[in-house]
Design an enzyme around this catalytic site. Structure first.
Site, PDB file in Angstrom:
ATOM      1  N   LYS A   1      -2.216   6.373  -4.234  1.00 21.94           N
ATOM      2  CA  LYS A   1      -3.704   7.310  -4.204  1.00 21.94           C
ATOM      3  C   LYS A   1      -3.478   8.724  -4.707  1.00 21.94           C
ATOM      4  CE  LYS A   1      -4.113   5.117   0.092  1.00 21.94           C
ATOM      5  NZ  LYS A   1      -2.318   4.648   1.058  1.00 21.94           N
TER       6      LYS A   1
ATOM      7  N   ASP B   1       1.074  -1.494  -0.080  1.00 20.40           N
ATOM      8  CA  ASP B   1       0.004  -0.092  -0.116  1.00 20.40           C
ATOM      9  C   ASP B   1       1.020   1.389  -0.059  1.00 20.40           C
ATOM     10  OD1 ASP B   1      -2.718   0.770   0.393  1.00 20.40           O
ATOM     11  OD2 ASP B   1      -1.514   1.898   1.755  1.00 20.40           O
TER      12      ASP B   1
ATOM     13  N   TYR C   1       2.886  10.146   0.973  1.00 19.16           N
ATOM     14  CA  TYR C   1       3.969   9.578   1.964  1.00 19.16           C
ATOM     15  C   TYR C   1       5.765   9.404   1.217  1.00 19.16           C
ATOM     16  CZ  TYR C   1       0.390   6.004   2.940  1.00 19.16           C
ATOM     17  OH  TYR C   1      -1.455   5.994   3.141  1.00 19.16           O
TER      18      TYR C   1
ATOM     19  N   HIS D   1      -7.154  10.066  -2.129  1.00 15.94           N
ATOM     20  CA  HIS D   1      -6.619   9.885  -0.564  1.00 15.94           C
ATOM     21  C   HIS D   1      -7.670  10.296   0.827  1.00 15.94           C
ATOM     22  CE1 HIS D   1      -2.137   9.253   1.370  1.00 15.94           C
ATOM     23  NE2 HIS D   1      -3.299   9.317   2.287  1.00 15.94           N
TER      24      HIS D   1
END
Ligand code: A2P
Length: 360
Positions: free
Chosen positions: A129, A95, A100, A162
């Site tokens: 996302k 994931d 990130y 997201h």
């Protein structure tokens, strides 16, 4: 050894080239030996072959492996090794997200492990996302392509919106979430992504989105663990065949400081009922929490950069939490969102309160 030699408990496979040369029968035989003798997995070096991973069928027709590696907060310099370890240990679901800021390193690790030849791209489920700043329909494809480029993949298995947030200030979310969704649907038509879904949405926001959606969300990814069961949303999704994925299944202990959580002492990992269950079952607390999520019918994304924990978090497939303990875990009175979204609250809107954000 070659693909025709017999394997035995003393067969040692030290590198991936050797493993790659095994026939399917030999791999199955090694797997049987490993299962017959727990702890003997050193026989297959750094690799673990798990052919029977549980998965769920999505509305899109594709399948999602139920245990995935989370990568939120996995630092650069660590995330690549974590992803490689996970894939070699049998994880088939990673994931990711653009925000990130580590997708590039995830992509390097993916490429390296795929080059070892034991696992194929088609066997791995990769999620990314769309970040809040890319909701403008004209930006969606470029954002998706950037994640694909960083992850070094020619398609994504799943692309999620997201948050139901764009960062605009005012009475309504702009651009409207339905417009962004339509741009995500176009990604499916172009073959860039196989399934689309949303993260951090309430039932109400999902209903609103689905009123104009041409493609239903295949997956809803939200926080879920015994301290935040999210039961109403789980039931709502289940009635509609929408798959729920649980993020922060261990209660996200590493986000307490970052998210300025008032009460970071409350942690499902330290809950006495979880501890008692772990003791009775001969497992650790993390495994109990991950197994609980599986028995609830969700997929689950434990995050770890620690090789031992990455490995042990997947050792949840061949045992069960008995009904009485499952019931206890499903009725803990302490309920608290760890990722509460308070960073999106603005008195000038569109979300003036947590109630506006979560519709609760
Ligand atoms: P680490 O990455 O050092 O293993 P969540 O999945 O709920 O977001 O939780 C992730 C946090 O939990 C990270 O701090 C991770 O640390 C830690 N963690 C991961 N697996 C376990 C486990 N089995 N037991 C305890 N802590 C764990």
């Amino acid at each position: 050894m070659s693909g025709t030699d017999a394997v035995s408990a003393s067969t040692e496979i030290h590198d991936y080239t050797q493993l790659k040369q095994l026939s399917e029968d030999q791999k199955a035989e090694l797997l049987k030996l490993e299962q017959a003798e727990p702890g003997a997995d050193s026989a297959i070096g750094g690799y673990r072959i798990l052919d029977n991973q549980p998965s769920a069928k999505l509305l899109s027709g594709y399948t999602i492996p139920l245990v995935g590696l989370g990568t939120w907060k996995s630092a650069k310099g660590e995330v690549g090794a974590a992803v490689a370890t996970a894939l070699r240990q049998g994880y088939r679901h990673i994931d990711c997200a653009r925000v990130y800021q580590n997708e590039h390193e995830v992509g390097e690790a993916l490429e390296a492990v795929l080059a070892e030849g034991v696992v194929q791209r088609g066997e791995i489920f990769i999620t990314s996302k769309l970040w809040n700043t890319d909701h403008e329909p004209a930006r969606v494809e470029a954002a998706c392509r950037k994640s694909m480029e960083d992850l070094r993949v020619s398609y994504l298995d799943l692309y999620l919106m997201h948050w139901p947030v764009t960062g605009n200030v005012g009475p309504e979310v702009q651009p409207p979430l339905g417009d962004t969704w339509a741009a995500m649907e176009a990604l499916v038509n172009k073959g860039l992504v196989r399934s689309i879904g949303v993260s951090n949405f309430s039932i109400r926001k999902l209903e609103h989105l689905m009123a104009t959606a041409r493609i239903k969300p295949a997956v809803v990814q939200v926080e879920a663990h015994p301290y935040w069961r999210n039961e109403a949303l789980r039931a709502w999704c289940s009635e509609r065949g929408i798959h729920l994925t649980a993020y922060s299944p261990l209660g996200s202990p590493d986000s307490a400081a970052m998210l300025k959580r008032a009460d970071d002492a409350a942690s499902p990992l330290r809950d006495p009922v979880v501890a008692a269950a772990a003791k009775r079952l001969g497992k650790n607390a993390g495994q109990v929490l991950i197994r609980w999520a599986l028995q609830r019918g969700t997929s689950v994304l434990p995050k770890s950069v620690n090789p031992e924990r990455i490995k042990s978090n997947l050792e949840v497939l061949d045992w069960e939490i008995p009904a009485d303990i499952y019931e206890q875990l499903s009725n803990l009175s302490h309920q608290q969102r760890m990722v509460d979204g308070s960073f999106w609250i603005n008195p000038a809107g569109p979300y003036r309160s947590l109630q506006d954000l979560w519709d609760e």
